[in-house]
Design an enzyme around this catalytic site. Structure first.
Site, PDB file in Angstrom:
ATOM      1  N   THR A  23       1.119   9.731 -40.300  1.00  0.00           N
ATOM      2  CA  THR A  23       1.328   8.607 -39.407  1.00  0.00           C
ATOM      3  C   THR A  23       0.212   7.916 -39.008  1.00  0.00           C
ATOM      4  OG1 THR A  23       3.110  10.093 -38.228  1.00  0.00           O
ATOM      5  CG2 THR A  23       1.954   8.200 -37.073  1.00  0.00           C
ATOM      6  N   ARG A  67      16.921  12.771 -35.421  1.00  0.00           N
ATOM      7  CA  ARG A  67      15.617  13.189 -34.569  1.00  0.00           C
ATOM      8  C   ARG A  67      14.780  11.894 -34.487  1.00  0.00           C
ATOM      9  NH1 ARG A  67       9.855  13.179 -35.815  1.00  0.00           N
ATOM     10  NH2 ARG A  67       8.818  14.814 -34.436  1.00  0.00           N
ATOM     11  N   VAL A  68      14.356  11.736 -33.094  1.00  0.00           N
ATOM     12  CA  VAL A  68      13.025  10.788 -33.195  1.00  0.00           C
ATOM     13  C   VAL A  68      11.902  11.691 -32.431  1.00  0.00           C
ATOM     14  CG1 VAL A  68      12.089   8.821 -31.525  1.00  0.00           C
ATOM     15  CG2 VAL A  68      14.794   9.146 -32.579  1.00  0.00           C
ATOM     16  N   GLY A  69      10.714  11.334 -32.958  1.00  0.00           N
ATOM     17  CA  GLY A  69       9.230  11.988 -32.448  1.00  0.00           C
ATOM     18  C   GLY A  69       8.780  11.135 -31.522  1.00  0.00           C
ATOM     19  N   ASP A  70       7.648  11.443 -31.280  1.00  0.00           N
ATOM     20  CA  ASP A  70       6.881  10.769 -30.072  1.00  0.00           C
ATOM     21  C   ASP A  70       6.237   9.645 -30.392  1.00  0.00           C
ATOM     22  OD1 ASP A  70       5.127  11.922 -32.260  1.00  0.00           O
ATOM     23  OD2 ASP A  70       3.445  11.576 -30.824  1.00  0.00           O
ATOM     24  N   THR A 113      -0.900  11.572 -32.914  1.00  0.00           N
ATOM     25  CA  THR A 113      -0.239  11.961 -34.333  1.00  0.00           C
ATOM     26  C   THR A 113      -0.338  13.546 -34.297  1.00  0.00           C
ATOM     27  OG1 THR A 113      -0.520  12.101 -36.716  1.00  0.00           O
ATOM     28  CG2 THR A 113      -2.090  11.945 -35.547  1.00  0.00           C
ATOM     29  N   GLY A 114       0.921  14.062 -35.091  1.00  0.00           N
ATOM     30  CA  GLY A 114       1.177  15.595 -34.941  1.00  0.00           C
ATOM     31  C   GLY A 114       2.519  15.893 -34.605  1.00  0.00           C
ATOM     32  N   THR A 115       2.985  17.018 -34.402  1.00  0.00           N
ATOM     33  CA  THR A 115       4.323  17.642 -34.261  1.00  0.00           C
ATOM     34  C   THR A 115       4.671  16.817 -32.923  1.00  0.00           C
ATOM     35  OG1 THR A 115       3.705  19.452 -35.649  1.00  0.00           O
ATOM     36  CG2 THR A 115       5.905  19.339 -34.445  1.00  0.00           C
ATOM     37  N   GLY A 116       5.640  15.816 -33.113  1.00  0.00           N
ATOM     38  CA  GLY A 116       6.061  14.830 -31.929  1.00  0.00           C
ATOM     39  C   GLY A 116       6.683  15.602 -30.975  1.00  0.00           C
TER      40      GLY A 116
END
Ligand code: ASP
Length: 352
Positions: free
Chosen positions: A216, A244-247, A267-270
């Protein structure tokens, strides 16, 4: 005596300034990330590491050039991110990870710290530069967040460059998806229409397996007028399902900017970043608790995120020119540069 000191402080910082935040000295600054994760020396080839460092350098220099010419922080953020969106090394634009159904679903957000205006898009499939679509949402629509086919349609309406979805295809992301789906016992989707024919020889394993899942990109910038901005662009997490939508495109979670506090891109596991509203949380600690930016970023990443067993990191910047990054993964592709200072690029967690 105390009252006098308080009045003097107000006079210096202005009525709206937060404690501890000085006005900008008129110097620009920029901080960038290219994703966090299991990025380790033992598994990263020297060629791959050099390629990442060169790409990061090119992107941050593009943003810095905008700022150095007196440009707006939003323009610097967009310019740097557009370069990384075109670079297949990163999980954004071309080179994005695949969802489980074999499509690239792209998310992006941008926010203007001076006005608190923001724009975001999720699950878009045809816009070459998702960050520019996020900006168009902010500037050309009455809304903040558009998703899916509606966002794709707005992109055409706003006149942004359209590409066939196969433009985003890269062989190594495709192979990485297949490996993950096999591991999880999920069905393998057909090779996307328009993708080049499968290679005859197996694709060289040019980087550690987990790096495929990250990449990202995000940028925060401070311009000479003292305005900050933040932007983030991503393909999300590999093999994501069910829309699915992340952060990244969620204002306050993966992206946030306010001249009252700071600008952040995560950035990371949202999922963890959404639950902690990480970006706003960092800025709240600066704004309401008077923490220095680095302290605030470390507090959120090393205490709050770790308490939930989340993984990832942030880059951040204040209007008075404090720059910070913080992450709890073995590595995060990152760089920072302030006017008159030296360019600093880092990959692993044992680098400054
Ligand atoms: N935060 C992104 C997401 O969860 C992924 C990443 O940063 O690697 O969509």
């Amino acid at each position: 005596m105390l009252a006098c000191a308080a009045i003097a402080l107000l006079a210096v910082t202005g009525a709206n300034a937060q404690p501890g935040l000085q006005k900008s000295s008129g110097h620009w600054a920029i901080v960038l990330h290219g994703g966090a994760g299991v990025i380790e020396r033992a598994t990263m080839s020297p060629q791959m590491e050099a390629a990442y460092r060169a790409s990061i350098k090119q992107a941050i220099e593009a943003g810095a050039q905008v700022l150095d010419h007196g440009g707006h922080s939003l323009d610097a953020v967009e310019a740097a991110i557009r370069i990384m969106e075109d670079d297949p090394l990163f999980n954004a634009g071309r080179g994005a990870v695949f969802a489980a159904d074999g499509t690239n679903q792209l998310d992006a957000a941008i926010m203007d710290g001076a006005t608190l205006r923001a724009g975001a898009v999720a699950d878009i499939t045809r816009t070459r530069h998702p960050i520019s679509l996020a900006r168009a949402v902010m500037e050309k629509s009455p809304h903040v967040f558009l998703v899916g086919p509606g966002a794709d349609a707005f992109s055409v309406y706003a006149g942004l460059e359209q590409v066939d979805p196969s433009f985003f295809f890269t062989e190594r992301r495709w192979q990485s998806l297949i490996k993950q789906l096999q591991k999880e016992g999920l069905p393998i989707p057909p090779r996307p229409a328009g993708a080049p024919p499968p290679p005859q020889a197996p694709v060289a394993d040019i980087e550690p397996a987990n790096v495929h899942e990250f990449g990202t990109v995000g940028v925060v910038a401070l311009d000479r007028q003292g305005n900050i901005a933040a932007g983030t662009s991503t393909g999300g997490t590999q093999a994501k399902r069910w829309g699915r939508v992340g952060d990244s495109p969620i204002i306050g979670a993966g992206t946030y900017a306010s001249n009252q506090s700071c600008a952040v891109s995560a950035t990371g596991t949202g999922e963890y970043f959404i639950r902690l509203t990480v970006a706003r949380e960092v800025c709240s600690l600066v704004q309401f608790k008077g923490l220095k930016l680095q302290q605030a970023a470390d507090e959120v990443i090393h205490k709050e995120l770790e308490a939930l067993h989340g993984d990832g990191g942030v880059i951040a910047l204040t209007p008075d020119g404090q720059m910070a990054w913080s992450f709890n993964t073995p590595g995060m592709f990152r760089a920072r540069l302030a006017e008159g200072g030296a360019l600093q690029i880092g990959v692993y967690n044992d680098e400054p």
